[in-house]
Design an enzyme around this catalytic site. Structure first.
Site, PDB file in Angstrom:
ATOM      1  N   ARG A  11       0.847  -1.184   0.000  1.00  0.00           N
ATOM      2  CA  ARG A  11       0.000   0.000   0.000  1.00  0.00           C
ATOM      3  C   ARG A  11       0.891   1.245   0.000  1.00  0.00           C
ATOM      4  NH1 ARG A  11      -3.392  -0.332   5.192  1.00  0.00           N
ATOM      5  NH2 ARG A  11      -4.114   1.712   4.461  1.00  0.00           N
ATOM      6  N   SER A  13       0.522   4.077   1.853  1.00  0.00           N
ATOM      7  CA  SER A  13       0.605   4.874   3.078  1.00  0.00           C
ATOM      8  C   SER A  13       2.020   4.836   3.652  1.00  0.00           C
ATOM      9  CB  SER A  13      -0.382   4.342   4.126  1.00  0.00           C
ATOM     10  OG  SER A  13       0.067   3.112   4.661  1.00  0.00           O
ATOM     11  N   LYS A  81      -3.422  -7.979  10.800  1.00  0.00           N
ATOM     12  CA  LYS A  81      -4.776  -7.778  11.331  1.00  0.00           C
ATOM     13  C   LYS A  81      -5.792  -7.434  10.239  1.00  0.00           C
ATOM     14  CE  LYS A  81      -4.158  -2.901  12.667  1.00  0.00           C
ATOM     15  NZ  LYS A  81      -5.178  -2.322  11.782  1.00  0.00           N
ATOM     16  N   ASP A  82      -5.305  -6.990   9.049  1.00  0.00           N
ATOM     17  CA  ASP A  82      -6.212  -6.653   7.947  1.00  0.00           C
ATOM     18  C   ASP A  82      -6.635  -7.864   7.125  1.00  0.00           C
ATOM     19  OD1 ASP A  82      -6.058  -3.942   8.589  1.00  0.00           O
ATOM     20  OD2 ASP A  82      -4.409  -3.563   7.197  1.00  0.00           O
ATOM     21  N   THR A 125     -11.403   7.170  17.281  1.00  0.00           N
ATOM     22  CA  THR A 125     -10.947   5.868  16.819  1.00  0.00           C
ATOM     23  C   THR A 125     -11.827   5.419  15.664  1.00  0.00           C
ATOM     24  OG1 THR A 125     -10.639   3.517  17.367  1.00  0.00           O
ATOM     25  CG2 THR A 125     -12.355   4.684  18.574  1.00  0.00           C
ATOM     26  N   ARG A 129     -13.934  -2.177  17.866  1.00  0.00           N
ATOM     27  CA  ARG A 129     -13.322  -2.895  19.001  1.00  0.00           C
ATOM     28  C   ARG A 129     -12.783  -1.922  20.035  1.00  0.00           C
ATOM     29  NH1 ARG A 129      -8.212  -3.225  20.136  1.00  0.00           N
ATOM     30  NH2 ARG A 129      -7.633  -2.418  18.092  1.00  0.00           N
ATOM     31  N   ARG A 130     -12.025  -0.922  19.573  1.00  0.00           N
ATOM     32  CA  ARG A 130     -11.488   0.070  20.512  1.00  0.00           C
ATOM     33  C   ARG A 130     -12.609   0.889  21.134  1.00  0.00           C
ATOM     34  NH1 ARG A 130      -6.819   1.605  16.197  1.00  0.00           N
ATOM     35  NH2 ARG A 130      -5.188   0.177  16.931  1.00  0.00           N
ATOM     36  N   ARG A 147     -11.305   8.457  10.436  1.00  0.00           N
ATOM     37  CA  ARG A 147     -10.534   7.724   9.442  1.00  0.00           C
ATOM     38  C   ARG A 147      -9.260   8.495   9.163  1.00  0.00           C
ATOM     39  NH1 ARG A 147     -12.149   4.481   5.317  1.00  0.00           N
ATOM     40  NH2 ARG A 147      -9.904   4.265   5.119  1.00  0.00           N
ATOM     41  N   ARG A 153      -4.740  11.405  11.977  1.00  0.00           N
ATOM     42  CA  ARG A 153      -5.350  11.120  13.275  1.00  0.00           C
ATOM     43  C   ARG A 153      -4.685  11.912  14.401  1.00  0.00           C
ATOM     44  NH1 ARG A 153      -7.714   5.045  13.136  1.00  0.00           N
ATOM     45  NH2 ARG A 153      -8.017   4.896  10.902  1.00  0.00           N
ATOM     46  N   CYS A 240     -12.498  -8.181  10.449  1.00  0.00           N
ATOM     47  CA  CYS A 240     -11.452  -7.413  11.126  1.00  0.00           C
ATOM     48  C   CYS A 240     -11.984  -6.132  11.757  1.00  0.00           C
ATOM     49  CB  CYS A 240     -10.310  -7.093  10.162  1.00  0.00           C
ATOM     50  SG  CYS A 240     -10.801  -6.080   8.739  1.00  0.00           S
TER      51      CYS A 240
END
Length: 310
Positions: A11, A13, A81-82, A125, A129-130, A147, A153, A240
């Protein structure tokens, strides 16, 4: 004759490029093969919607796998995790390198910890989950969906739009920004996403030479730990972006290496949760994940995952 560089799909990023750069350096260091990064834009990178609205699972992964199938790259690197829990056709998980710190962290104004921020403080967030676990703490903070990349962020805090944001410690560490952390959450209070802090290196399953080359990057303890976490996620049939936290830790005993798996399933409004743990040996990773998931479901986890904040 010099071998052509291996093409590593990543990716665009800053975090993804840093992660892939570390893998590229490791491949070159171990094998002498040059590696060039091939930047790929994923659906998750261009969409501004929340992950729960665009499907969550696979939005950062599918374009990389498509490039692999098309022969445009030789191997790819993901944040583990993705990854969707299903096994992709024709692609193998060639290596899971040693995991970085899997815990979540807070970056807050004035260097404050979460409990030092007054009730009503705005915490951002993008993770259900968070959000669920922050609400479970009962500190009276306002949890807001966001996002964007790490710069975006953290920028919300620096500009005063938010009082704090929750991120993965591994990501900030890989970007050389760990000093910006104001609190690292104890897993007793905030369990990370399954696979958080780990990377996944994939290539074509039929390329035996490349599979063997990349296998040198694999860490057996990390692979076992994330197998337990991801098996749990698969049995729960949770993607996820579901409000599921899990962390499997490896403990070296005198006679046997043991896995300790903890998991939580919560409803996003933070009013209810199920939290359980299990232990077993290193070669029982899949069994531990499967059995703990079954116990969570028996305690009502499925109903919690289906609830949403109005």
């Amino acid at each position: 004759m010099t071998e052509a560089p291996l093409r590593l799909g990543t990716r665009r990023s800053a975090l993804a490029m840093a992660q892939s750069g570390h893998v590229a350096e490791a491949v070159t260091s171990r094998t002498g093969r040059a590696v060039e990064l091939v930047e790929i834009t994923t659906h998750g990178d261009v969409s501004r919607e929340q992950l729960t609205q665009i499907g969550g699972t696979g939005v950062f992964v599918n374009a990389l796998r498509d490039a692999l199938h098309a022969g445009e790259v030789d191997f790819v690197v993901h944040s583990l995790k993705d990854l969707p829990t299903g096994k992709p056709e024709g692609i193998t998980l060639a290596a899971v390198p040693p995991r970085h710190d899997p815990r979540d962290v807070l970056v807050a104004r004035d260097g404050l910890a979460l409990a030092e921020l007054p009730a009503g403080s705005r915490i951002g967030t993008g993770s259900p989950r968070r959000a669920a676990q922050l609400r479970l703490l009962g500190l009276g903070h306002e949890i807001l969906p966001i996002r964007g990349n790490v710069d975006t962020r953290v920028g919300y805090v620096r500009s005063g739009k938010l009082d704090g944001v929750v991120l993965a410690r591994a990501g900030l560490g890989r970007l050389g920004r760990a000093e910006e952390v104001t609190e690292t959450f104890d897993p007793l209070h905030m369990l990370p996403a399954p696979g958080q802090g780990a990377l996944a290196v994939e290539c074509a399953a039929h390329d035996a030479a490349l599979v063997e080359l990349l296998a040198g990057l694999d860490d057996s303890d990390t692979r076992a730990a994330v197998l337990a976490e991801r098996t749990l996620l698969a049995v729960l049939e949770a993607g996820c972006s579901a409000p599921v936290g899990a962390l499997c830790e490896v403990a070296e005993g005198e006679q046997v290496t043991e896995l300790y798996l903890r998991a939580v399933v919560a409803n996003v409004d933070g009013t209810d949760s199920v939290r359980l743990s299990a232990t077993g040996t290193l070669d029982e990773a899949e069994k531990i994940g499967r059995e703990l998931a079954a116990e969570l479901l028996a305690r009502g986890a499925s109903g919690l995952m289906g609830e949403r904040v109005p």
